[in-house]
Design a protein around this motif. Sequence first.
Motif, PDB file in Angstrom:
ATOM      1  N   GLN A   1       3.487   8.367 -11.040  1.00  0.00           N
ATOM      2  CA  GLN A   1       2.920   8.075 -12.368  1.00  0.00           C
ATOM      3  C   GLN A   1       1.394   8.009 -12.280  1.00  0.00           C
ATOM      4  O   GLN A   1       0.801   6.949 -12.440  1.00  0.00           O
ATOM      5  CB  GLN A   1       3.470   6.744 -12.898  1.00  0.00           C
ATOM      6  N   PRO A   2       0.765   9.158 -12.032  1.00  0.00           N
ATOM      7  CA  PRO A   2      -0.686   9.158 -11.795  1.00  0.00           C
ATOM      8  C   PRO A   2      -1.486   8.605 -12.971  1.00  0.00           C
ATOM      9  O   PRO A   2      -2.584   8.084 -12.791  1.00  0.00           O
ATOM     10  CB  PRO A   2      -1.005  10.643 -11.552  1.00  0.00           C
ATOM     11  N   TRP A   3      -0.913   8.699 -14.176  1.00  0.00           N
ATOM     12  CA  TRP A   3      -1.653   8.245 -15.363  1.00  0.00           C
ATOM     13  C   TRP A   3      -1.869   6.736 -15.382  1.00  0.00           C
ATOM     14  O   TRP A   3      -2.632   6.229 -16.194  1.00  0.00           O
ATOM     15  CB  TRP A   3      -0.928   8.707 -16.634  1.00  0.00           C
ATOM     16  N   LEU A   4      -1.185   6.026 -14.497  1.00  0.00           N
ATOM     17  CA  LEU A   4      -1.360   4.570 -14.471  1.00  0.00           C
ATOM     18  C   LEU A   4      -2.597   4.150 -13.690  1.00  0.00           C
ATOM     19  O   LEU A   4      -2.955   2.978 -13.667  1.00  0.00           O
ATOM     20  CB  LEU A   4      -0.134   3.896 -13.849  1.00  0.00           C
ATOM     21  N   PHE A   5      -3.222   5.105 -13.055  1.00  0.00           N
ATOM     22  CA  PHE A   5      -4.383   4.766 -12.221  1.00  0.00           C
ATOM     23  C   PHE A   5      -5.635   5.320 -12.868  1.00  0.00           C
ATOM     24  O   PHE A   5      -5.721   6.506 -13.153  1.00  0.00           O
ATOM     25  CB  PHE A   5      -4.176   5.317 -10.804  1.00  0.00           C
ATOM     26  N   ARG A   6      -6.584   4.438 -13.093  1.00  0.00           N
ATOM     27  CA  ARG A   6      -7.792   4.865 -13.819  1.00  0.00           C
ATOM     28  C   ARG A   6      -8.949   5.161 -12.892  1.00  0.00           C
ATOM     29  O   ARG A   6     -10.007   5.577 -13.334  1.00  0.00           O
ATOM     30  CB  ARG A   6      -8.201   3.781 -14.824  1.00  0.00           C
ATOM     31  N   ASP A   7      -8.783   4.870 -11.596  1.00  0.00           N
ATOM     32  CA  ASP A   7      -9.931   5.079 -10.680  1.00  0.00           C
ATOM     33  C   ASP A   7      -9.866   6.444  -9.991  1.00  0.00           C
ATOM     34  O   ASP A   7      -8.885   7.163 -10.117  1.00  0.00           O
ATOM     35  CB  ASP A   7      -9.990   3.966  -9.635  1.00  0.00           C
TER      36      ASP A   7
ATOM     37  N   ARG B   1       0.824  -1.215   0.000  1.00  0.00           N
ATOM     38  CA  ARG B   1       0.000   0.000   0.000  1.00  0.00           C
ATOM     39  C   ARG B   1       0.854   1.260   0.000  1.00  0.00           C
ATOM     40  O   ARG B   1       0.566   2.217  -0.720  1.00  0.00           O
ATOM     41  CB  ARG B   1      -0.943  -0.004   1.206  1.00  0.00           C
ATOM     42  N   ASP B   2       1.909   1.249   0.771  1.00  0.00           N
ATOM     43  CA  ASP B   2       2.803   2.417   0.804  1.00  0.00           C
ATOM     44  C   ASP B   2       3.437   2.642  -0.557  1.00  0.00           C
ATOM     45  O   ASP B   2       3.497   3.758  -1.063  1.00  0.00           O
ATOM     46  CB  ASP B   2       3.931   2.206   1.823  1.00  0.00           C
ATOM     47  N   PHE B   3       3.916   1.552  -1.118  1.00  0.00           N
ATOM     48  CA  PHE B   3       4.536   1.659  -2.443  1.00  0.00           C
ATOM     49  C   PHE B   3       3.539   2.225  -3.448  1.00  0.00           C
ATOM     50  O   PHE B   3       3.844   3.115  -4.231  1.00  0.00           O
ATOM     51  CB  PHE B   3       5.041   0.290  -2.933  1.00  0.00           C
ATOM     52  N   GLU B   4       2.345   1.676  -3.394  1.00  0.00           N
ATOM     53  CA  GLU B   4       1.295   2.058  -4.345  1.00  0.00           C
ATOM     54  C   GLU B   4       0.995   3.559  -4.268  1.00  0.00           C
ATOM     55  O   GLU B   4       0.825   4.229  -5.289  1.00  0.00           O
ATOM     56  CB  GLU B   4       0.038   1.249  -4.028  1.00  0.00           C
ATOM     57  N   ALA B   5       0.950   4.084  -3.055  1.00  0.00           N
ATOM     58  CA  ALA B   5       0.662   5.508  -2.885  1.00  0.00           C
ATOM     59  C   ALA B   5       1.752   6.359  -3.534  1.00  0.00           C
ATOM     60  O   ALA B   5       1.469   7.352  -4.221  1.00  0.00           O
ATOM     61  CB  ALA B   5       0.534   5.840  -1.398  1.00  0.00           C
ATOM     62  N   GLN B   6       3.002   5.957  -3.355  1.00  0.00           N
ATOM     63  CA  GLN B   6       4.108   6.705  -3.971  1.00  0.00           C
ATOM     64  C   GLN B   6       4.084   6.556  -5.487  1.00  0.00           C
ATOM     65  O   GLN B   6       4.334   7.511  -6.225  1.00  0.00           O
ATOM     66  CB  GLN B   6       5.453   6.179  -3.457  1.00  0.00           C
ATOM     67  N   HIS B   7       3.821   5.351  -5.905  1.00  0.00           N
ATOM     68  CA  HIS B   7       3.788   5.051  -7.339  1.00  0.00           C
ATOM     69  C   HIS B   7       2.716   5.918  -8.006  1.00  0.00           C
ATOM     70  O   HIS B   7       2.925   6.472  -9.081  1.00  0.00           O
ATOM     71  CB  HIS B   7       3.469   3.560  -7.498  1.00  0.00           C
ATOM     72  N   ARG B   8       1.599   6.055  -7.358  1.00  0.00           N
ATOM     73  CA  ARG B   8       0.493   6.859  -7.886  1.00  0.00           C
ATOM     74  C   ARG B   8       0.908   8.322  -8.011  1.00  0.00           C
ATOM     75  O   ARG B   8       0.525   9.023  -8.936  1.00  0.00           O
ATOM     76  CB  ARG B   8      -0.726   6.725  -6.971  1.00  0.00           C
ATOM     77  N   GLN B   9       1.709   8.763  -7.066  1.00  0.00           N
ATOM     78  CA  GLN B   9       2.178  10.154  -7.140  1.00  0.00           C
ATOM     79  C   GLN B   9       3.146  10.360  -8.282  1.00  0.00           C
ATOM     80  O   GLN B   9       3.107  11.370  -8.974  1.00  0.00           O
ATOM     81  CB  GLN B   9       2.866  10.515  -5.828  1.00  0.00           C
TER      82      GLN B   9
END
Lengths: 210, 473
Positions: free
Chosen positions: A204-210, A194-202
């Motif tokens: 490369q936000p375009w990878l998240f469609r929700d 979850r921690d990784f995911e939050a950073q990853h989203r920051q």
Amino acid sequence: MDAFVTLDGLVAPLDRANVDTDQIIPKQYLKSIKRTGFGDYLFDAWRFLDQGTMGMTPNERQINREFALNLPEYQGASILIARDNFGCGSSREHAVWALKEFGFRAVLAPSFADIFFGNCFKNGVLPITLPADVIDGLFAHVADGLNLSIDLQTQTVTDGEQVHSFTIDSALKEKMLKGMDDIDLTLAEANLIRDFEAQHRQRQPWLFRD
Amino acid sequence: MSSAPKTLYDKIWEAHEVGRRADGNSLLYIDLQLLHEVTSPQAFEGLQLVNRPLWRVDANLATPDHNVPTSGRELGFDGITDQVALEQVVTLDKNCKAFGVQQFEILDPRQGIVHVVGPEQGATMPGMTVVCGDSHTSTHGAFAALAQGIGTSEVEHVMATQCLVQNKAKNFEVNVTGALADGVTAKDLVLAIIGRLGTAGATGHTIEYRGEAIRQLSMEGRMTLCNMSIEAGARAGLVAVDDTTISYIHGRPFAPKGESWNQAENYWRTLVSDQDAVFDTSISIDASTIAPQVSWGTSPEMVAGIDEVVPNPEAMSDAVQAESTGLALQYMDLRAGQKITDIAVSRIFIGSCTNARIEDLRAAATQIRGGQVAANVTEALVVPGSGLVKAQAEQEGLAQQFIDAGFEWRAAGCSMCLGMNPDQLGEGEHCASTSNRNFEGRQGYGGRTHLVSPAMAAAAAINGRFVDIRELG
Ligand code: SF4
């Protein structure tokens, strides 16, 4: 998953290099939505002379009497010896399901294809990589009714007097010995993910469609 | 972070490594999982049994492809006569609805082979990690995405955790210098590479295709190339980002827009191997030396140039190689020394995730040259990779050219690439196929597959045997 600790068993030979997963379980049997029911169709085009379809039992089929796995001396074998690059081709895990259901719990070869090798460990089937000359030696004796003892803890394959050691990734060994479930193991690290995911989203936000 | 020069693979790997376990394995975060009907049902079932949700619904995208019939498509589910196949396709549909996964269902114009659909929609983007329960996931590496085929247990693992447990692979460089000759395509290039590396040559490695000839390939050519990386034993193949990559993605439905696009593009432009990056293994191939390729055996490494002959097992020093060559020739009913151009074919298959994109269909159509499918060819199938490719080919008039020449024009799916649907080779039939595997029985029980490019397949259809398209002008 089934644990794998030791195995004493009869050996059957498959004397071909580059055996692909299409050979291990042909596509006409991939239509099931289950993990079972594939054993009857293992090496289908080699074990049988006729063309089978899903649902047919071996009794209804024309047996290829010359194919090794059909010879009387190899009935009940739980260890398969094979040649280089065993399990290449398609990623179908059905190949491992079929081998296991047929009765094989270990496959010994000089080398394996990556995806197949990984799939074995998800199903309690042990792929053992041994030097080509050791495999040659096993092939030379297999017809005499070769029995092997495999001990995963000590990483040895013993045939009568000879002991062959093999190497194995320590994590895979541990998992096999204990029959551990991969998903449970990973979910124990859910916070890390979850921690990784939050950073990853920051980043490369375009990878998240929700 | 270390400042040592990195390969493209190193960069993508590092950007997705959630953590490394004491045993040396890493947890690798997965950005996109593609799903199809054959390898997903057992994984969904596994989740349902213990009531586990998908970790991230929006990271999954599904479409049925392996089993769908290529004729009577307008009937939807009712067009699937094989009850077991129907159950799989319906199960995918149910699972997608139950879990909220976006699916291009059987009647959606965007339906097609997963590896054609992902890039076409812009769902595959540079720097991503992509998985699918299908070994040809390597296709997506054309976008500098780390794309790998996985088994069903891993599919379930990614569904539940958004991660793969993996050891980092080694770096393999395939440097292709020079330029491909006219009539020689990405398919010929990759067949030649596999012929040289062997089917296990890149086991444990990720291949990066580099060099002048790769830069000149279109995105579609790069997809063809990366698609067959698995046939050399590699789990993944990669091509670095350049202008070709960026302009292909721009404007596609899933691609970022506006400011988000600029941000993404800036990052994507960094997705190239550093100048001094070190590869564990390197080979170099001169593209200009490659002739159109034809496989003569039962493994993709068994290939020859169109101007060559079927090899002689007796002349081989390696005993295992001699034996497998002998077995292959027996299965294929070919003679050592036989000219490749003397091999007659009775079936043609133009399709699959390797070669069923619009450029492939265009290249095939140019070989018709006003001719007709030869009398000895009983069926010549053209199966577009997706519904959108099909529509475009119809609009460009390609479909009509195929139909006028006697080809069958079908609806999108895997079709005779593996013959899970009714499109299958008959026993003993020789087929010129643009697919990726020539394993025994792959396209149908007892069928004999020759892997070729779309142009070579179309030329074989017109001539009833393999011909050197370079000589046709
Ligand atoms: S087209 Fe062939 S290789 Fe590609 S995904 Fe379908 S079956 Fe697999």
